[in-house]
Enzyme design. Structure first.
Site, PDB file in Angstrom:
ATOM      1  N   LYS A 299      -0.556  24.614 -64.995  1.00 54.76           N
ATOM      2  CA  LYS A 299       1.011  23.892 -65.227  1.00 54.76           C
ATOM      3  C   LYS A 299       0.842  23.007 -66.390  1.00 54.76           C
ATOM      4  O   LYS A 299      -0.376  22.158 -66.585  1.00 54.76           O
ATOM      5  CB  LYS A 299       1.005  22.944 -63.888  1.00 54.76           C
ATOM      6  N   GLU A 389       7.713  21.753 -44.190  1.00 58.75           N
ATOM      7  CA  GLU A 389       8.221  20.579 -43.697  1.00 58.75           C
ATOM      8  C   GLU A 389       8.457  20.634 -42.197  1.00 58.75           C
ATOM      9  O   GLU A 389       8.069  19.637 -41.594  1.00 58.75           O
ATOM     10  CB  GLU A 389       9.551  20.392 -44.189  1.00 58.75           C
ATOM     11  N   ARG A 417      15.239  21.038 -43.633  1.00 58.24           N
ATOM     12  CA  ARG A 417      14.465  22.222 -43.150  1.00 58.24           C
ATOM     13  C   ARG A 417      13.672  22.346 -41.768  1.00 58.24           C
ATOM     14  O   ARG A 417      13.486  23.117 -41.204  1.00 58.24           O
ATOM     15  CB  ARG A 417      13.265  22.654 -44.101  1.00 58.24           C
TER      16      ARG A 417
END
Length: 648
Positions: A299, A389, A417
């Site tokens: 990243k 979640e 969610r």
């Protein structure tokens, strides 16, 4: 940061400047692709240094993006992106290079995420995580059903990364892919990151997967030989997979989770070797059945500051491309109000020091929610469950069931969610779980996928749920201690916006407030303004001051609690026998305005009520918060006009 750096216009390199669609890309010689990748990175650095966006994820996905569009015939072949902030390079290659430079994440410009309304190359919306496998599997099955035995077939690729493979929906998709006839290719962009460092057993497993070079070489040879002999078919797939898995176990003494599901696994490969990725994709493109290609990436690749600290460079804001010095680091000594999330993080730590029962739960966002503040001092009492979640909420319910007082820090749009989990696993059991709902309301440039528009409406229907929103930083502290000490306890939701408020002097004694009690801020008799949340201290307060300066006798009430409503305060408002205006930074149907309207009707009061809030007939796109408040009619001017019109 110099003005020159801030205002410079990005200049595309010679290869990138000639690419207006992937068909242009596919005319390049393979040996030109590394240079193109370098040009894409430079263009991203130039653009994002002055027009901020998500940085590190797209920098790490450049080679993968180039290879996918080089090998596959997009847009007829489908690429479904997960965590769409890794798709900036994709936008540059699909006819949006110039628009990206001038209008990415801006009002009327490009979305910061894949958006099918924006381009045929954006096959599915992807603002958060873990939906790519399910969506792409649906497309792959549809393509198979529509094509029948008529070649060529449509290829479908799911690109899942930033640890979103850990989400429950991704596992559901994998399970279905293993048991449904399809030709789905899953590309796993494994960069050891979500936004913060990834957690969980699967993350550890991905970090240690190894594949024997001898096994890879032999498998490719066997596959090519069988294909030439016409022996590769759907009927033979199961036998070949079992042979592959047995062969790998023999040579490398392990079998990974994907092969356990009978999904062909290839990798891991260097995700920054574009020529290697092109070769592998070409090899596996026409295989039958579901496959997964595992790419290891870094990243922030290609920009040293981002590689060194990818979490902070996830969305760094403006920065000097030459030095990596970020704008927030050079703002000088002028004090600014703290972010609401930081007030929450500091206050939660104070409360945890007092009460050993208090624990914190986050879904891969300890830094984004400032739960990292408590995590630094009390790591054993902070639980980062990854991008999961629903699990975060049910896990918190389990903690609460056996005596703990969990605080779940989660973004409003991400909490959507977990709606069933809130109802079934917390509210149904009357459990003392506190939801610290960050990024509530309009979040600005992240746009429709990230606006916290729906929480007031969807939580208001949950039995036993206390719902509150602080006007300012001090109110937030008091609501947090209220949730921590409330007896009898039950589910408690506290919503607050992205960014900071207006007060520098925000520390106050941690004293609880009375649940269900609002506050009259300004007395008046001509029109009553009812607000909830920081709009009461911002645009609404400004509008009230302006109206009163012009002789309009406005009363202003901060409701604080949507549930339970302050009925004594509403009786006071009804007794004024004047028009009422309500304002909320949430959808206008189902929230504060609806609650006030319903209460007035139920109690026989026929009052003129004007409700201001976000629209319910459309999604709000990207733009600055100020621009979006004006468009939605909840800025100071709009509130002022509503007050005036109510008095006519």
């Amino acid at each position: 940061m110099s003005d020159t750096n801030s205002a410079s216009t990005p200049v595309a390199g010679p290869l990138l400047s000639a690419i207006d669609s992937p068909s242009d890309l596919r005319r390049l010689h393979p040996e030109q692709l590394p240079q193109l990748c370098s040009e894409i990175r430079q263009y991203l650095i130039q653009t994002l240094s002055s027009n901020p966006g998500h940085f590190a994820s797209s920098m790490g996905a450049v080679e993968m993006t180039v290879a996918l569009h080089y090998v596959f015939n997009t847009p007829d072949d489908r690429i479904v992106w997960d965590v769409g902030h890794q798709a900036y390079g994709h936008k540059l290659l699909t006819g949006r290079r110039e628009a990206f430079a001038t209008g990415n994440r801006r009002l009327g410009g490009l979305s910061g995420f894949p958006n099918p309304d924006e381009s045929p190359y954006d096959t599915f919306a992807a603002g958060h995580a873990s939906n790519s496998i399910s969506a792409a599997l649906g497309m792959a099955v549809a393509a198979r059903m529509q094509a029948g035995d008529c070649p060529p077939r449509r290829n479908v690729v799911a690109v899942i990364g930033d640890a979103s493979i850990s989400g429950g929906l991704a596992f559901e998709g994998l399970n279905n892919a293993a048991n449904t006839p399809n030709n789905l290719l899953i590309v796993l962009n494994d960069n050891d990151m979500s936004i913060d460092r990834p957690v969980g057993a699967l993350s550890s497993h991905m970090a240690h997967i190894t594949t024997s070079p001898a096994y890879n070489k032999l498998r490719y040879g066997v596959y090519r030989a069988l294909k030439k002999m016409g022996l590769v078919s759907e009927k033979s797939r199961g036998r070949i997979l079992r042979f592959n898995n047995s062969l790998k176990s023999l040579l490398s003494h392990e079998q990974n989770i994907f092969e356990g599901l009978n999904i062909r696994y290839f990798g891991p490969f260097d995700g920054h070797d574009v020529l290697k990725i092109v070769r592998v994709l070409t090899d596996i493109r026409d295989m039958e059945g579901p496959r997964i290609l595992h790419l290891r990436t870094i990243k922030g690749r290609g920009y040293a500051p981002a590689e060194a600290d990818p979490a902070r460079w996830h969305a760094p804001g403006r920065f000097d491309p030459a030095t990596g010095r970020r704008a927030e680091a050079v703002q000088g000594a002028v004090p600014k109000p703290p972010k609401f999330q930081d007030v929450m993080g500091d206050t939660l730590l104070e409360l945890a020091r007092r009460d050993q029962r208090i624990v914190a739960v986050t879904a891969a966002m300890p830094t984004g929610t400032s739960i990292s503040t408590m995590q630094a001092e009390m790591p054993e009492r902070v639980f980062d469950v990854g991008i999961s979640e629903g699990h975060a909420v049910t896990f918190a319910g389990g903690l609460a069931k056996d005596g703990m007082r969990p605080f779940v820090g989660i973004y409003s749009s991400f909490l959507q969610r977990a709606y069933d989990h809130i109802i079934h696993d917390v509210a149904l059991h009357h459990l003392p779980v506190t939801f610290c709902i960050d990024r509530a309301g309009l979040v600005g440039e992240d746009g429709a996928t990230h606006h916290g528009a729906f929480d007031l409406a969807y939580l208001r229907s949950v039995p036993g749920m206390t719902i509150a929103s602080p006007r300012d930083e001090r109110s937030l502290r008091r609501l947090l201690v209220t949730a921590a000490t409330l007896e009898p306890a039950g589910p408690f939701a506290i919503r607050y916006p992205r960014g900071g408020g207006r007060s520098i002097d925000w520390r106050c004694a941690l004293k609880p407030v009375e649940v269900g009690r609002g506050e009259r801020l300004v007395s008046g008799r001509q029109v009553a303004l009812l607000t909830i949340g920081p709009v009461g201290a911002g645009d609404a307060a400004d509008a009230v001051a302006r109206a009163r300066a012009e002789g309009i006798d406005v009363a202003h009430y901060d409701m604080i609690f949507l549930r339970p409503l302050d009925e004594k305060l509403l009786e006071e408002v009804a007794a004024l026998d004047c028009p009422v205006v309500t304002v909320e930074d949430a959808i206008v149907d189902g929230g504060l305005g609806s609650a006030v309207l319903e209460w007035m009707s139920a109690h026989g009061f026929n009052r003129r009520i004007t409700r201001l809030g976000l629209p319910t007939d459309r999604f709000v796109a990207q733009g600055t918060p100020a621009q979006l408040r004006a468009i939605c009619g909840i800025d100071s001017d709009s509130i002022y006009k509503a007050l005036l019109n109510s008095c006519k």
